[in-house]
Design an enzyme around this catalytic site. Structure first.
Site, mmCIF file in Angstrom:
data_model
loop_
_atom_site.group_PDB
_atom_site.id
_atom_site.type_symbol
_atom_site.label_atom_id
_atom_site.label_comp_id
_atom_site.label_asym_id
_atom_site.label_seq_id
_atom_site.Cartn_x
_atom_site.Cartn_y
_atom_site.Cartn_z
ATOM 1 C CG LEU A 1 2.260 -8.735 -34.504
ATOM 2 C CD1 LEU A 1 2.689 -9.058 -33.332
ATOM 3 C CD2 LEU A 1 1.355 -7.638 -34.937
ATOM 4 N N GLY A 2 5.951 -8.300 -37.522
ATOM 5 C CA GLY A 2 7.094 -7.708 -38.116
ATOM 6 C C GLY A 2 7.981 -8.850 -38.663
ATOM 7 N N GLY B 1 12.483 -9.533 -40.266
ATOM 8 C CA GLY B 1 13.731 -8.898 -40.319
ATOM 9 C C GLY B 1 14.507 -10.108 -41.028
ATOM 10 C CG MET C 1 19.080 -12.302 -38.391
ATOM 11 S SD MET C 1 20.123 -11.777 -37.064
ATOM 12 C CE MET C 1 21.521 -11.140 -37.973
ATOM 13 C CB VAL D 1 7.206 -10.797 -34.428
ATOM 14 C CG1 VAL D 1 6.402 -10.751 -33.080
ATOM 15 C CG2 VAL D 1 8.638 -10.794 -33.798
ATOM 16 C CE LYS E 1 11.606 -11.521 -31.228
ATOM 17 N NZ LYS E 1 11.791 -10.774 -32.316
ATOM 18 C CG ASP F 1 17.923 -4.390 -30.194
ATOM 19 O OD1 ASP F 1 18.513 -3.593 -30.688
ATOM 20 O OD2 ASP F 1 17.344 -5.239 -30.844
#
Length: 511
Positions: free
Chosen positions: A16-17, A19, A21, A24, A39, A137
């Site tokens: 899904l996403g 980065g 670090m 997901v 995650k 965040d």
């Protein structure tokens, strides 16, 4: 990596996403046969190779704390732990759109929507701050708009684990978290509190109402300079239709000094709620999907809003393929069989749905291969109780065969019969009753070789008549059905026994 099993239970499906670090994923809980979101975090990358064990302990602590926060505006945490070198967090899979995509799809964003989103965020933040937890965040990518317009906040507690050294932003220019939404005190390594989240809320509202964050620059340090020293442009200079009280609230939320912001999320909620359209107000028509004002205009109303039965879909909408690469159809079909044999119906549905676009592209829209897959897809949807998604598939199969072989084609009528069962399950009683009556003469022609469908249709007609209150007609249909069912099946077969019980309830026959 697709198919990797986390903790022996959660099978990863699609990204899904991601980065620097972590990632997901959509995933499947094999034990409960449901979709979840997973995650994955790499402690060594978060901590820069240092204090990895300490970060793991903090992660466990944060997950335990956030799992205790119970609010409908927060994503539910199902599980957490470590799998090899990675930490994992298993969360509720939320259907809808993230706020960033929602904003991009509705430009300009209606100001009542922005108010409704902000008020819902304040309600969730109030529950979070009461623990006390600070989100740290809050940004559009961490907010989901569900189909019914409710807002869900994601990633609660994760930011506090990731944010191991906020002052690194000023030392190296390397951003920690999301600089565009970061309060001055957070970026400078100062004391973090509930009003830090309120500043981020102000940035989000400014972006929804103007289309841009209040401070933008090519570098993180440039963004930081804006947060620390520049005044945000008042919204009414950009968009005059924004109400003055809303502009004033956003400016207060974006105050440099935390003490100048609203005292808490409840205070901000009260000011936003005063601008939300009242329940039963000017909008009388049913609200569309992902309208964030809906929870205020029609509180506690079921979704979808359907004062009258909404038209059911005529054509299927397939979910996205589970992989950007073309799947091996034969292997995927074998995988579906394996999933069905294991009772993992929900996952099988998604695999089949992802196969259909690829099969259509490879073999053609009207190929036997695609038709076979769509038949399996529809059957699996029905087995999973997803009648609304199965209905357009069955209608399309029936229409294609009727166009090719004529309206009396037996297989076309079988698909039409199954589509009518979907209508019955979806509560469209009138249409289902009409369809069954049209279908019955066709199936009675084949009763000599296969009496089952005709008998079942007659039973369904009787039950639908009961559901609309026509007991006399229902009793007549079921009495004739009992006679024929006993003759065909025998008096002790479960089918006539069920009909007999229904008639007994009607007072026509003793049980």
């Amino acid at each position: 990596m697709t198919g990797r099993l986390i903790a022996g239970r959660y099978e990863l499906a699609t990204v899904l996403g991601q980065g620097g670090m972590g990632q997901v994923w959509t995933a499947y809980d094999r034990r409960l046969d449901r979709r979840v979101a997973v995650k994955l975090l790499r402690p060594d990358k978060v901590a820069g190779g240092e204090n990895v064990e300490e970060l793991r302990q903090r992660f466990d602590r944060e997950c335990r704390v956030t799992a205790q926060v119970d609010h409908p505006g927060l994503v539910t945490v199902h599980d957490a732990g470590a799998d090899g070198e990675e930490l994992y967090l298993v969360m509720q899979y939320v259907e809808g759109s993230d706020l960033g995509d929602h904003l991009a799809a509705h430009d300009p964003y209606p100001w009542p929507w922005a108010v409704a989103v902000g008020a819902q965020l304040c309600a969730a933040l109030s529950a979070v701050h009461a623990v006390p937890i600070v989100h740290r965040d809050l940004k559009p990518r961490n907010v989901m708009i569900r189909t019914d317009g409710t807002v869900t906040v994601l990633d609660l507690g994760v930011a506090s684990v990731m944010d191991t050294d906020t002052t690194r932003l000023t030392h190296t220019g390397s951003p920690i978290g999301s600089p565009a939404y970061m309060a001055p005190e957070q970026a400078m390594g100062g004391t973090i509190g509930p009003r830090t989240d309120l500043y981020a809320l102000g940035v989000v509202l400014h972006e929804l109402l103007s289309g841009e964050v209040p401070f933008a620059a090519p570098t993180a340090l440039g963004v930081l300079h804006g947060h620390l020293y520049e005044a945000p442009v008042p919204l009414r200079r950009i968009r005059p239709q924004v109400p003055e009280p809303l502009e004033a609230l956003v400016l207060r939320l974006l105050a440099k000094d935390p003490q100048d912001r609203p005292k808490d999320a409840q205070d901000a909620f009260r000011q936003l709620a005063a601008l939300v359209p009242p329940p039963g107000g000017s909008r009388s028509a049913p609200l569309g999907p992902m309208d964030p004002t809906r929870p205020f205009l029609r509180p506690h109303a079921p979704w979808p809003d359907r004062p009258e039965p909404a038209p059911l879909p005529e054509r299927p909408a397939y979910p996205p393929a589970p992989s950007p690469t073309a799947p091996d159809l034969a292997a995927a079909v074998d995988e579906v069989r394996r999933l069905l044999d294991a009772g993992r119906i929900t996952q099988a549905v998604d695999v089949l749905g992802g196969l259909l676009p690829a099969a259509a592209e490879k073999h053609g829209e009207h190929s036997p291969v695609l038709r076979s897959l769509r038949k399996q897809y529809a059957a699996t949807l029905m087995e999973d109780g997803q009648y609304r998604r199965a209905l357009p598939e069955l209608r399309r199969l029936s229409e294609e065969l009727a166009s090719q072989y004529g309206g009396a084609d037996r297989q076309a009528l079988q698909y039409r019969y199954e589509a009518t069962q979907c209508l019955e399950q979806l509560g469209d009683t009138t249409t289902a009753l009409s369809e069954y009556r049209v279908l019955l003469p066709y199936f009675e022609r084949w009763a000599g070789t296969d009496p089952g469908p005709a008998l079942d249709i007659r039973r369904r007609i009787g039950h639908l008549l009961l559901s609309i209150g026509d007991r006399r007609a229902a009793r007549d249909v079921l009495t004739r059905l009992l006679y024929d069912a006993e003759r065909v099946r025998g008096p002790h077969h479960p089918f006539p026994a069920e009909v007999r019980r229904t008639l007994a309830w009607l007072g026509q026959v003793q049980g």
